[in-house]
Design an enzyme around this catalytic site. Structure first.
Site, PDB file in Angstrom:
ATOM      1  NE  ARG A 243     -10.642 -10.267  -2.685  1.00  0.00           N
ATOM      2  CZ  ARG A 243     -10.892  -9.140  -3.555  1.00  0.00           C
ATOM      3  NH1 ARG A 243     -11.192  -9.625  -4.685  1.00  0.00           N
ATOM      4  NH2 ARG A 243     -10.915  -8.138  -3.076  1.00  0.00           N
TER       5      ARG A 243
ATOM      6  CE  LYS B 247      -3.478  -2.530   2.850  1.00  0.00           C
ATOM      7  NZ  LYS B 247      -4.695  -2.383   2.091  1.00  0.00           N
TER       8      LYS B 247
END
Length: 600
Positions: free
Chosen positions: A456, A379
């Site tokens: 996920r 990030k």
């Protein structure tokens, strides 16, 4: 495998003793070969046995209260206190709530708080309040209330409040708190409670009374809802997470009288329920607020075990270490965990009702990334919010908060499983790379085209594990996608489910709890963008559109078709957007309400 068992009578109660054990044991083990495990019992670190293997690396197994807390590498003991930071211990607010039917002018205490709508503030031609309660108070105060509220330009708008010190009443102060044009929902009354808490803290009030200027139009059911939400809002508004502050101004509020909303056993039961759930929400908030150098996956597992120990009559804990997860072929989850020096923990709590008879089996699954760097897709750049990624375990905090509340409330007729695949998403030579192919525990293969879509991947194996428990309904909660934040903002969580029945149940529970959910579409045609040329699927879409929907479609691949399933994306709602920037505990009250609906 060669094995040796050594019993030691020495209890290691200090860090220096533990260091001595490391030093002596390293010499001992060097003569025997690499160590596979060291079993340690209790918080006094009593060494029970050593297992020696031909190959492998050192590890320590902890046990507490007869339950296995899990295994973690020796060096993670020091990593868990990185920066020498340890949280101070604070008890949740202890506030006594009492329902009363008395004349407000006769109440004695620190603050009499009156919830008023804009309509309640209407005046007659003589500049007197039309509302009977405000008119009575103003008369007792010789017109000072109407005069002061006019000078303060208080009109009853939502968010407005004024606390006045006026002589003439048994209460030291009178507070007017705006409810807007009307007040009828749990959200309205929860906000009222939060404002009451703020006023009490500012005035250092220890006892408060709350009354609605207009309650005559509320049904008995609405009065119960109002009292419950008001109590919940007051407790949550009083709480301040000061564990990591050297100084803090703590509220001294001890008692709240709720006037005019009825009395009796049913209302008292509702107020007790509000207390139980509010304490659970505070736990959820504090878990999310805990920094990643304190709340590691191992520490999160320990918190889960503590909850089970506190309610051992109805809750049990199973904590799986990395080796056990390998045995279950959880390649998707372990792929995310591979780069971190802090090892993963797979957490499974099970609630069985008193008496053991359950007509329905439910499951709550929470995303448990105690820190998310993004991995090799790190990030970066403005708005990446890497500094807030300790909150990426917000789903697991909601699940554990719900477990705590349910352990206290003990609903009958329902069995509940709480599942969390806890780990960190970091960067190292052992880490998952873009382009890697991993295999989930149901045999499906995933080409990783973005290591920052890691949540996920952990949930995939958690959902397969949960379906294998034979549950009928699953809700998973996850701070999953920025796309959901873009779509719904910071106040509303996205709901994805193919089941209309489950959607109805959960949305009704959210209405009661005062949390905002919005059902989003599961557009199956978008799955085409998740197809891989070399594996069964990608972990992110080949384009940037509909990111929250494609993430939900990915999770759907790991849920048994016979199971009713819902995914709730709480990426926008896990942290508040006000100046405090603290955790909200979002989802806990809705989950508990949903469980109770299934129980009844």
């Amino acid at each position: 495998m060669a094995a040796i068992v050594v019993s030691l009578a020495t209890s290691l109660s200090s860090s220096s003793s533990l260091k001595a054990l490391r030093s002596s044991s390293s010499l001992f083990f060097s003569k025997l070969g690499p160590v596979r495990s060291v079993a340690v019992r209790g918080f006094g670190f009593r060494v029970v046995s050593f297992g020696v293997a031909p190959q492998g690396r050192g590890s320590i197994c902890f046990y507490s209260s007869g339950r296995r807390e899990g295994k973690f590498m020796a060096h993670s003991i020091s990593r868990a206190t990185l920066g020498l930071t340890q949280p101070a211990q604070f008890e949740p607010p202890k506030i006594s709530f009492t329902a009363k039917e008395i004349d407000v002018v006769e109440w004695k205490g620190d603050i009499l708080a009156v919830g008023v709508t804009e309509k309640d503030m209407a005046m007659d031609d003589n500049s007197k309040f039309k509302n009977p309660i405000l008119r009575k108070l103003d008369s007792q105060l010789g017109g000072l209330l109407s005069e002061a509220s006019s000078e303060e330009e208080f009109t009853g708008k939502a968010g407005q409040s004024t606390v006045l010190r006026l002589p003439g009443l048994g209460s030291k102060r009178v507070g007017l708190i705006g409810l807007g044009q009307s007040a009828s929902t749990a959200i309205d009354f929860k906000s009222l409670g939060e404002s009451v808490a703020a006023a009490a803290k500012a005035s250092q009030a220890s006892n408060v009374a709350v009354v609605l200027a207009s309650s005559e139009g509320l049904s008995n059911e609405s009065k119960l809802t109002a009292a419950t939400a008001l109590a919940s809002g007051t407790v949550l508004g009083t709480h301040e997470d000061a564990r990591y502050k050297s100084e803090s101004k703590i509220s001294v509020l001890k008692s709240v009288d709720i006037i005019g909303l009825g009395t009796g056993p049913e209302l008292e039961k509702k107020l007790k329920y509000a207390e139980d759930v509010s304490v659970a929400v505070i736990l959820g908030r504090e878990l999310v607020n805990s920094p990643a150098n304190v709340l590691t996956p191992v520490a999160l597992a320990e918190e889960a075990s503590k909850i089970a120990s506190m309610h051992s009559d109805v809750l049990s804990a199973t904590i799986l270490d990395e080796e056990k997860c390998k045995d279950l072929k959880m390649g998707s989850y372990l792929g995310v965990a591979a780069a971190s020096a802090n090892p993963p923990r797979f957490i499974h709590l099970c609630y069985k009702p008193p008496g053991g008879s359950a007509k329905v089996k439910l499951a709550l699954v929470g995303k448990g990334l105690t820190f998310d760097s993004g991995g090799y897709n790190i990030k970066t750049g403005p708005g990446c919010s890497i500094e807030t990624m300790k909150c990426d375990m917000g789903g697991s905090a909601a699940v554990l908060g719900a477990a705590k509340a349910i352990g206290q409330i003990k609903p009958p007729g329902v069995e509940i499983h709480f599942v969390i695949a806890a780990c960190e998403n970091m960067i190292s030579g052992t880490g998952m790379r873009p382009g890697d192919i991993i295999t989930a525990s149901n045999g499906k293969t995933i080409e990783v085209n973005n290591t920052d879509a890691e949540g996920r991947l952990t949930l995939a194996d958690a959902l397969v594990y949960t379906c294998n428990l034979g549950v009928e309904k699953i809700i998973d909660l996850a701070t999953l996608t920025g796309a959901c934040v873009v779509a719904l903002g910071p106040a509303v969580a996205g709901v994805f489910t193919p089941s209309d029945e489950l959607a109805k149940e959960v949305l009704e529970a959210a209405d009661v709890s005062g949390e905002k959910l919005w059902r989003m579409p599961l557009e199956e045609s978008y799955w085409e963008t998740m197809k891989s040329g070399v594996a069964d699927m990608l972990n992110t879409s080949v384009n940037r559109t509909a990111g929250a929907i494609t993430a939900a479609l990915f999770l759907k691949q790991f849920v048994d078709e016979k199971v009713q399933w819902m995914h709730i994306d709480i990426a926008g709602t896990a942290l508040s957007t006000d100046k405090k920037r603290g955790a909200t505990g979002f989802g806990i009250t809705t989950l508990v309400e949903w469980v109770l609906k299934n129980s009844s």
